[in-house]
Design an enzyme around this catalytic site. Structure first.
Site, PDB file in Angstrom:
ATOM      1  N   GLU A  54       1.447 -13.565   8.874  1.00  0.00           N
ATOM      2  CA  GLU A  54       2.919 -13.527   8.873  1.00  0.00           C
ATOM      3  C   GLU A  54       3.468 -14.927   8.643  1.00  0.00           C
ATOM      4  O   GLU A  54       2.977 -15.904   9.214  1.00  0.00           O
ATOM      5  CB  GLU A  54       3.438 -12.983  10.206  1.00  0.00           C
ATOM      6  CG  GLU A  54       3.376 -11.480  10.293  1.00  0.00           C
ATOM      7  CD  GLU A  54       3.888 -10.943  11.625  1.00  0.00           C
ATOM      8  OE1 GLU A  54       4.335 -11.736  12.469  1.00  0.00           O
ATOM      9  OE2 GLU A  54       3.821  -9.714  11.808  1.00  0.00           O
ATOM     10  N   ASP A 113      15.036  -5.881 -13.031  1.00  0.00           N
ATOM     11  CA  ASP A 113      13.832  -5.226 -12.499  1.00  0.00           C
ATOM     12  C   ASP A 113      12.911  -4.954 -13.678  1.00  0.00           C
ATOM     13  O   ASP A 113      13.139  -4.033 -14.460  1.00  0.00           O
ATOM     14  CB  ASP A 113      14.231  -3.937 -11.779  1.00  0.00           C
ATOM     15  CG  ASP A 113      13.032  -3.219 -11.162  1.00  0.00           C
ATOM     16  OD1 ASP A 113      11.887  -3.536 -11.545  1.00  0.00           O
ATOM     17  OD2 ASP A 113      13.246  -2.333 -10.322  1.00  0.00           O
ATOM     18  N   LYS A 121       1.731  -2.324 -13.196  1.00  0.00           N
ATOM     19  CA  LYS A 121       2.005  -1.543 -14.410  1.00  0.00           C
ATOM     20  C   LYS A 121       1.467  -2.312 -15.616  1.00  0.00           C
ATOM     21  O   LYS A 121       0.256  -2.519 -15.685  1.00  0.00           O
ATOM     22  CB  LYS A 121       3.485  -1.196 -14.451  1.00  0.00           C
ATOM     23  CG  LYS A 121       3.883  -0.292 -13.258  1.00  0.00           C
ATOM     24  CD  LYS A 121       5.349   0.080 -13.208  1.00  0.00           C
ATOM     25  CE  LYS A 121       5.644   0.890 -11.941  1.00  0.00           C
ATOM     26  NZ  LYS A 121       7.090   1.190 -11.799  1.00  0.00           N
ATOM     27  N   TYR A 144      -4.229 -11.344   9.500  1.00  0.00           N
ATOM     28  CA  TYR A 144      -2.773 -11.443   9.631  1.00  0.00           C
ATOM     29  C   TYR A 144      -2.312 -12.804   9.172  1.00  0.00           C
ATOM     30  O   TYR A 144      -2.911 -13.816   9.517  1.00  0.00           O
ATOM     31  CB  TYR A 144      -2.340 -11.245  11.092  1.00  0.00           C
ATOM     32  CG  TYR A 144      -1.634  -9.931  11.271  1.00  0.00           C
ATOM     33  CD1 TYR A 144      -0.408  -9.710  10.637  1.00  0.00           C
ATOM     34  CD2 TYR A 144      -2.173  -8.893  12.025  1.00  0.00           C
ATOM     35  CE1 TYR A 144       0.246  -8.503  10.752  1.00  0.00           C
ATOM     36  CE2 TYR A 144      -1.522  -7.685  12.148  1.00  0.00           C
ATOM     37  CZ  TYR A 144      -0.307  -7.484  11.509  1.00  0.00           C
ATOM     38  OH  TYR A 144       0.331  -6.293  11.618  1.00  0.00           O
ATOM     39  N   ARG A 198      -1.790  -2.816  -6.875  1.00  0.00           N
ATOM     40  CA  ARG A 198      -0.493  -2.241  -6.517  1.00  0.00           C
ATOM     41  C   ARG A 198       0.262  -3.252  -5.669  1.00  0.00           C
ATOM     42  O   ARG A 198      -0.283  -3.803  -4.706  1.00  0.00           O
ATOM     43  CB  ARG A 198      -0.671  -0.941  -5.716  1.00  0.00           C
ATOM     44  CG  ARG A 198      -1.595   0.057  -6.352  1.00  0.00           C
ATOM     45  CD  ARG A 198      -1.329   1.456  -5.878  1.00  0.00           C
ATOM     46  NE  ARG A 198      -0.125   1.948  -6.498  1.00  0.00           N
ATOM     47  CZ  ARG A 198      -0.061   2.368  -7.761  1.00  0.00           C
ATOM     48  NH1 ARG A 198      -1.122   2.383  -8.527  1.00  0.00           N
ATOM     49  NH2 ARG A 198       1.082   2.780  -8.253  1.00  0.00           N
ATOM     50  N   THR A 215       6.860  -4.937 -10.309  1.00  0.00           N
ATOM     51  CA  THR A 215       5.598  -4.494  -9.718  1.00  0.00           C
ATOM     52  C   THR A 215       4.511  -5.350 -10.351  1.00  0.00           C
ATOM     53  O   THR A 215       4.735  -6.005 -11.372  1.00  0.00           O
ATOM     54  CB  THR A 215       5.286  -3.023 -10.047  1.00  0.00           C
ATOM     55  OG1 THR A 215       5.205  -2.895 -11.472  1.00  0.00           O
ATOM     56  CG2 THR A 215       6.360  -2.090  -9.515  1.00  0.00           C
TER      57      THR A 215
HETATM   58  C1  LIG Z   1       7.821   1.485 -10.704  1.00  0.00           C
HETATM   59  C2  LIG Z   1       9.165   0.894 -10.504  1.00  0.00           C
HETATM   60  C3  LIG Z   1       9.565   0.384  -9.263  1.00  0.00           C
HETATM   61  C4  LIG Z   1       8.866   0.627  -7.959  1.00  0.00           C
HETATM   62  O1  LIG Z   1       7.611   0.380  -7.794  1.00  0.00           O
HETATM   63  P1  LIG Z   1       6.759   0.874  -6.527  1.00  0.00           P
HETATM   64  O2  LIG Z   1       5.695  -0.132  -6.496  1.00  0.00           O
HETATM   65  O3  LIG Z   1       6.354   2.253  -6.842  1.00  0.00           O
HETATM   66  O4  LIG Z   1       7.646   0.803  -5.335  1.00  0.00           O
HETATM   67  C5  LIG Z   1      10.767  -0.285  -9.170  1.00  0.00           C
HETATM   68  N1  LIG Z   1      11.555  -0.405 -10.239  1.00  0.00           N
HETATM   69  C6  LIG Z   1      11.232   0.117 -11.440  1.00  0.00           C
HETATM   70  C7  LIG Z   1      12.166  -0.064 -12.583  1.00  0.00           C
HETATM   71  C8  LIG Z   1      10.031   0.795 -11.601  1.00  0.00           C
HETATM   72  O5  LIG Z   1       9.737   1.343 -12.784  1.00  0.00           O
END
Ligand SMILES: *Cc1c(COP(=O)(O)O)cnc(C)c1O
Length: 418
Positions: free
Chosen positions: A58, A202, A231, A56, A237, A228
């Site tokens: 936090e 994003d 990707k 932990y 993740r 993220t």
């Molecule tokens: C994949 C994605 C997310 C979210 O990702 P998670 O890890 O699945 O919550 C947020 N914004 C965009 C544009 C994405 O393509």
């Protein structure tokens, strides 16, 4: 077949080991074209499985609510330092459990319940965390969507501006999950300034390309950048928020204690490893190959008569409009037929799709995972041929069975990181 990291499980829990082994085989023997997926390095997986999962922590480095955090502080500081260096950002928060969680924290930092948010329509490539009715974003905020233009199927910045001036959003979101073209973050920033909104970029999908300068970076012009890490960035993740120093406290407080409890320290450790990999020169070569492979795949698909949404791609992904070649084939059926040939894709709406989201007229294809395995332009053309044959086979499953054999031969030449 279990690899070095998972082999000990064969003795202690053969039931789970068996399932993991099957998944390792599936990943090795399928062609992964889902644009949001990738194969991480053994180093990233080792970090994910490290003893950091036991702890932990936090709070933040130097300000923890638990004792024994000396190594937690070291690894989180390292991850933040690397993130800031990679993206040229003043502040990084590496604690968000996922991309959606990163967005939750930014909304809480920038908005009050009921505030207006301008974001890309989900049916035109937006993400569910940008305002889907049944997601907290759609439930909590007044979402005004902007779409792509009918002719070009690209973001129409004049329309974004018109909507921004009309609706006076408090936050504008620039980012997408199924948009194949370059996003003009600077133009979004101009509009945000004009209507006194804050801008969130994003970059969940394009983070890898942004990191190496192969997609324009939002860091100089956006108030908040979320991503993220799993990707194109090819890490574990998870999520991450980048912002200016002046917003650091606000962002941190809305991650913890605002929206999360204890950070996933094993994931943060793996983020540090992945960010370290991304800082090496080879990572830029990888990102360039992702783009070259996407171009090769797009060109080969067009040669079979497929129309690509917006005519092509500037990024790692493309949306294939199935209708010209297969007028009666839905994305749902196409996805299933390709899976029968061990080619993994996802069905996707195309802009102004007349079919339902559960059926769709399109497929979304991406090159990051295959590029990690070492496939290059020539193989991408082969893959396009396999896709076309599998989709043209109609009800002839034996033909798809033959394609599956060819897929396995190709996969054998390009092992996933083991
Ligand atoms: C994949 C994605 C997310 C979210 O990702 P998670 O890890 O699945 O919550 C947020 N914004 C965009 C544009 C994405 O393509």
């Amino acid at each position: 077949m279990l690899n070095d990291l998972t082999r000990p499980l064969a003795e202690t829990d053969p039931e789970v080991a068996e399932i993991i082994g099957r998944e390792e085989d599936r990943q090795q023997n399928t062609l992964e074209l889902i644009a949001s997926e990738n194969h991480v390095s053994v180093a990233v997986r080792a970090a994910t499985g490290s003893v950091f999962t036991n702890k932990y922590a936090e709070g933040f480095p130097g300000r923890r609510y638990y004792g024994g955090c000396v190594n937690m502080d070291a690894v989180e500081d390292l991850a933040c330092e690397r993130a800031k260096r990679l993206f040229g950002a003043e502040h990084a928060n590496v604690q968000p459990h996922s991309g959606a969680q990163a967005n939750v924290a930014v909304y809480m930092a920038a908005l009050k319940p009921g505030d207006t948010v301008l974001s890309l329509d989900l049916a035109h490539g937006g993400h569910l965390s940008h305002g889907l009715k049944v997601n907290f974003s759609g439930a909590m905020y007044n979402i005004v969507p902007y779409g792509v233009e009918r002719e070009t199927e690209q973001c129409d910045m004049a329309e974004v501006r018109r909507l921004a001036l009309e609706h006076k959003p408090r936050l504008i979101i620039a980012g997408a999950s199924a948009y194949p073209r370059t996003l003009d973050f600077a133009a979004f920033a101009e509009i945000a300034k004009e209507c006194e909104a804050r801008l969130m970029a994003d970059i969940a999908h394009i983070a890898g390309m942004v990191a190496v300068g192969l997609h324009p970076s939002p860091i100089p012009c956006a108030d908040f950048t979320t991503t993220t890490t799993h990707k194109t960035l090819r890490g574990p993740r998870g999520g991450m928020i980048l912002c200016r120093a002046e917003d650091a406290k606000l962002v941190d407080k809305w991650v913890f204690p605002g929206t999360q409890g204890g950070p996933l320290m094993h994931a943060i450790t793996a983020k540090a490893v992945a960010l370290g990999e991304a800082l090496r020169p080879e990572f830029k070569v990888y990102q360039q190959q992702i783009l070259d492979n996407a171009q090769a795949l797009a060109a080969a698909l067009r040669s079979y008569g497929y129309r690509l949404v917006s005519g092509g791609t500037d990024t790692h992904l493309m949306l294939v409009d199935l209708r010209d070649v297969h007028p009666d084939l839905t994305g749902k059926q196409a996805e299933a037929w390709l899976e029968a040939a061990d080619i993994i894709v996802n069905k996707n709406m195309i802009p102004f799709d007349e079919r339902k989201p559960t059926q769709t007229s399109g497929l979304r294809l991406g090159s990051p995972a295959l590029t990690t395995r070492g496939l290059k332009e020539a193989e991408m053309a082969t893959v396009a041929g396999l896709i076309h044959t599998a989709l043209s086979a109609g009800d002839d499953d034996s033909q798809r069975e033959r394609i599956r054999t060819q897929v396995h031969e190709l996969c054998a030449q390009f092992p996933v990181p083991h």
